[in-house]
Scaffold this motif. Structure first.
Motif, PDB file in Angstrom:
ATOM      1  N   SER A  46      44.305  29.280  49.765  1.00 33.34           N
ATOM      2  CA  SER A  46      43.678  29.423  48.440  1.00 33.34           C
ATOM      3  C   SER A  46      45.014  29.674  47.296  1.00 33.34           C
ATOM      4  O   SER A  46      45.756  30.576  47.583  1.00 33.34           O
ATOM      5  N   SER A  47      44.821  28.912  46.090  1.00 33.16           N
ATOM      6  CA  SER A  47      45.922  29.506  44.984  1.00 33.16           C
ATOM      7  C   SER A  47      45.652  30.515  44.435  1.00 33.16           C
ATOM      8  O   SER A  47      46.253  30.876  43.518  1.00 33.16           O
ATOM      9  N   ALA A  48      44.524  31.243  44.684  1.00 31.85           N
ATOM     10  CA  ALA A  48      44.159  32.505  43.667  1.00 31.85           C
ATOM     11  C   ALA A  48      44.828  33.437  44.145  1.00 31.85           C
ATOM     12  O   ALA A  48      45.087  33.822  45.620  1.00 31.85           O
ATOM     13  N   PRO A  49      45.135  34.275  43.239  1.00 29.86           N
ATOM     14  CA  PRO A  49      45.732  35.584  43.600  1.00 29.86           C
ATOM     15  C   PRO A  49      44.932  36.622  44.586  1.00 29.86           C
ATOM     16  O   PRO A  49      43.986  36.529  44.338  1.00 29.86           O
ATOM     17  N   LEU A  50      45.660  37.333  45.296  1.00 30.75           N
ATOM     18  CA  LEU A  50      45.091  38.353  46.060  1.00 30.75           C
ATOM     19  C   LEU A  50      44.784  39.672  45.102  1.00 30.75           C
ATOM     20  O   LEU A  50      45.531  40.208  44.709  1.00 30.75           O
ATOM     21  N   LYS A  51      43.394  39.905  44.996  1.00 31.77           N
ATOM     22  CA  LYS A  51      42.866  40.893  43.911  1.00 31.77           C
ATOM     23  C   LYS A  51      42.263  42.104  44.486  1.00 31.77           C
ATOM     24  O   LYS A  51      41.886  41.992  45.641  1.00 31.77           O
ATOM     25  N   LYS A  52      42.041  42.977  43.880  1.00 27.57           N
ATOM     26  CA  LYS A  52      41.292  44.125  44.321  1.00 27.57           C
ATOM     27  C   LYS A  52      39.992  43.537  44.703  1.00 27.57           C
ATOM     28  O   LYS A  52      39.227  43.020  43.950  1.00 27.57           O
ATOM     29  N   GLY A  53      39.531  44.244  45.908  1.00 27.15           N
ATOM     30  CA  GLY A  53      38.246  43.734  46.329  1.00 27.15           C
ATOM     31  C   GLY A  53      38.300  42.689  47.073  1.00 27.15           C
ATOM     32  O   GLY A  53      37.207  42.259  47.636  1.00 27.15           O
ATOM     33  N   ALA A  54      39.339  41.780  47.329  1.00 24.16           N
ATOM     34  CA  ALA A  54      39.242  40.569  48.277  1.00 24.16           C
ATOM     35  C   ALA A  54      39.079  41.249  49.827  1.00 24.16           C
ATOM     36  O   ALA A  54      39.620  42.436  50.179  1.00 24.16           O
ATOM     37  N   LYS A  55      38.085  40.639  50.475  1.00 26.47           N
ATOM     38  CA  LYS A  55      37.958  41.132  51.842  1.00 26.47           C
ATOM     39  C   LYS A  55      38.193  40.156  52.822  1.00 26.47           C
ATOM     40  O   LYS A  55      37.669  38.971  52.643  1.00 26.47           O
ATOM     41  N   LEU A  56      38.947  40.320  53.675  1.00 28.13           N
ATOM     42  CA  LEU A  56      39.303  39.130  54.647  1.00 28.13           C
ATOM     43  C   LEU A  56      39.728  39.595  56.175  1.00 28.13           C
ATOM     44  O   LEU A  56      39.630  40.820  56.320  1.00 28.13           O
ATOM     45  N   TYR A  57      39.393  38.706  57.097  1.00 30.84           N
ATOM     46  CA  TYR A  57      39.745  39.148  58.360  1.00 30.84           C
ATOM     47  C   TYR A  57      40.740  38.156  59.024  1.00 30.84           C
ATOM     48  O   TYR A  57      40.761  37.009  58.759  1.00 30.84           O
ATOM     49  N   ALA A  58      41.379  38.640  60.075  1.00 31.30           N
ATOM     50  CA  ALA A  58      42.528  38.149  60.571  1.00 31.30           C
ATOM     51  C   ALA A  58      42.383  38.205  62.285  1.00 31.30           C
ATOM     52  O   ALA A  58      42.623  39.022  62.712  1.00 31.30           O
ATOM     53  N   ALA A  59      42.010  36.982  62.946  1.00 29.29           N
ATOM     54  CA  ALA A  59      41.522  36.936  64.119  1.00 29.29           C
ATOM     55  C   ALA A  59      42.808  36.439  64.856  1.00 29.29           C
ATOM     56  O   ALA A  59      43.643  35.445  64.696  1.00 29.29           O
ATOM     57  N   ASN A  60      43.245  37.231  65.894  1.00 28.52           N
ATOM     58  CA  ASN A  60      44.351  36.863  66.602  1.00 28.52           C
ATOM     59  C   ASN A  60      44.251  36.184  67.987  1.00 28.52           C
ATOM     60  O   ASN A  60      43.538  36.869  69.129  1.00 28.52           O
ATOM     61  N   ARG A  61      44.121  34.716  68.220  1.00 25.80           N
ATOM     62  CA  ARG A  61      43.815  34.054  69.479  1.00 25.80           C
ATOM     63  C   ARG A  61      42.426  34.707  70.203  1.00 25.80           C
ATOM     64  O   ARG A  61      42.166  34.732  71.352  1.00 25.80           O
ATOM     65  N   ASN A  62      41.623  34.821  69.338  1.00 28.46           N
ATOM     66  CA  ASN A  62      40.271  35.387  69.698  1.00 28.46           C
ATOM     67  C   ASN A  62      40.038  36.587  70.493  1.00 28.46           C
ATOM     68  O   ASN A  62      39.014  36.778  71.302  1.00 28.46           O
TER      69      ASN A  62
END
Length: 468
Positions: free
Chosen positions: A68-84
């Motif tokens: 996404s081109s949107a900046p990383l703002k306060k309250g952003a929630k994300l997960y990063a899965a590594n090879r499941n």
């Protein structure tokens, strides 16, 4: 002179601290935990369940956030899965990530049996699968248990085939045999560690030969035919597949009062679940909150899905680069120097049946709350991560102010043995780290014991730590 009660430390059951409302919350939390355990018997299944819960809570994938081109703002929630096999969740705070993050880090792998690449054979009209044990197990504990097989096969066309046999109603189960006591003279003369060796941990999987006179290995053929009919796989697929063998059956409440939990894989899915629930329950934060649920801890944390890998640093760097356009390696080093971590791994609860192995005054008690372990390691603190008094007091103060019942513990008597966690890895990067987990009886056994109230206190403690 102050009264004794004013200056002494009281050691009481955490159950006594719960209000009626909290007792209901504890029961509801543990019911959810039991469901999580039943769905998460391997690290792959665990990541699938974490992703499902994270998405339901509004978390986005790391890949979609970065695209996404949107900046990383306060309250952003994300997960990063590594090879499941491992997964990291982020709740972005108002402060730049380069100023440090708050981490609760556990692991989602557990001791088990893995199938060897060429596992299938028959002998004396019995079909077997050969295994290689994973992690620190007592091999004799795995004999005669009902066992289930969970795995994944990738076919030449890239198709993923998931296999699960033994945990659904009506499924068959498998087992490792043991010698009958009437013929166990030689076995009885061995030590417990030698009673069953690794090459005897072979699963019994078949006994009815396929009725084809032309086939020499009829039982092997029967098993392959069943697997091919149900899953479309062949013997060659075993060479590249991953199959994990775990105790069959559901997690259960333990005791007349249902105050405890008996289940496979609580080391360390009890702490990882508490970390997951804590971050999903955390809303606005100043310092970015992180839950790390990692793989390979039981075999040293090496590999590209373990805590020794650079995956966390890679994700952290990408997020800082999205947040601060002038990002450099200095930002990552500064971030780790200002990071605080609860290494969320289980500890040893005092077991009166084996009191000789514990130093009772410095052991954690089942049902006495969340456990802080200042140092791990073996004997003379070999290989330890030793938290400093400044950070330990900060964590204790957070718990006290938020009504979290906690206790101090060690891993048994000084010369009895020892062990470690992922704490040293993040400490080596410059972070402040202390081990903080749930006391367990029968750790690394096929079925482990925890107290419901300790699980609940872990959730409360991790949430208080992340919410700052």
């Amino acid at each position: 002179m102050k009264k004794y009660d004013e200056i002494s430390k009281k050691f009481e059951s955490a159950w006594d601290s719960l209000s009626e409302k909290q007792t209901k919350e504890c029961e509801a939390y543990c019911a959810d935990y039991l469901d999580f355990l039943d769905k998460s018997k391997t690290e792959r299944l665990c990541v699938d369940e974490v992703v499902r819960r994270a998405k339901a809570a509004g978390y986005k994938s790391f890949e979609s956030v970065m695209a996404s081109s949107a900046p990383l703002k306060k309250g952003a929630k994300l997960y990063a899965a590594n090879r499941n096999k491992s997964i990291i969740l982020f709740n972005v705070g108002s402060k730049p990530i380069s100023e440090g993050v708050n981490i609760v880090g556990g692991h989602i792998d557990s001791p088990r049996l893995d199938l060897k690449p060429n596992p299938l054979y028959e002998d004396a009209d019995i079909g077997f699968l050969k295994t290689h044990y994973y992690g620190g197990i007592k091999k004799y504990q795995w004999a005669t248990l009902p066992l289930a097989i969970h795995g994944v096969v990738f076919k030449p066309n890239g198709e993923k085939v998931q296999i699960s046999i033994g945990d659904d109603a009506g499924d068959p189960v498998f087992c490792v045999s043991d010698i009958l006591p009437h013929l166990g003279k030689d076995q009885s003369s061995k030590t417990m560690a030698e009673g069953i060796d690794g090459e005897q941990l072979n699963l019994i999987v078949a006994n009815m030969p396929l009725g084809d006179k032309e086939v020499k290995e009829k039982l092997k053929y029967r098993v392959l035919s069943i697997l091919n009919e149900k899953y479309g796989i062949s013997e060659k697929d075993f060479l590249t597949a991953e199959f994990e063998v775990v105790p069959a059956g559901k997690a259960r409440e333990l005791g007349f009062d249902r105050s405890m939990i008996l289940a496979y894989g609580q080391d360390d899915r009890c702490c990882s679940f508490a970390a997951l629930r804590a971050i999903l329950d955390t809303k606005n934060v100043e310092t970015t909150a992180v839950a790390m649920l990692m793989d390979k801890e039981e075999v040293g944390s090496q590999g590209n899905t373990g805590s020794e890998s650079q995956f966390f640093n890679y994700v952290l760097a990408e997020l800082m680069n999205k947040q601060e356009k002038n990002y450099s390696d200095l930002h990552l080093r500064r971030c780790m120097q200002n990071t605080q971590v609860l290494s969320a791994d289980v500890g040893a609860a005092f077991d009166p049946n084996y009191a000789y192995a514990y130093e009772k005054r410095n052991s954690s008690m089942l049902g006495h709350g969340l456990q802080l372990v200042k140092y791990t390691g073996s004997r003379g603190k070999g290989g330890c991560s030793d938290a400093n008094a400044e950070f330990l007091s900060v964590v204790a103060d957070i718990f006290d102010k938020n009504g979290v019942v906690w206790q101090i513990g060690e891993l048994g008597k000084v010369d009895q043995g020892g062990g470690g966690t992922i704490a040293y890895i993040l400490a080596n990067a410059g972070a402040e780290v202390v081990d903080c987990g749930i006391p367990v009886i029968s750790m690394h056994a096929p079925h482990e014991v925890t107290s419901k109230v300790d699980n609940y206190m872990a959730f409360l403690g991790y949430r208080a730590f992340l919410k700052r």
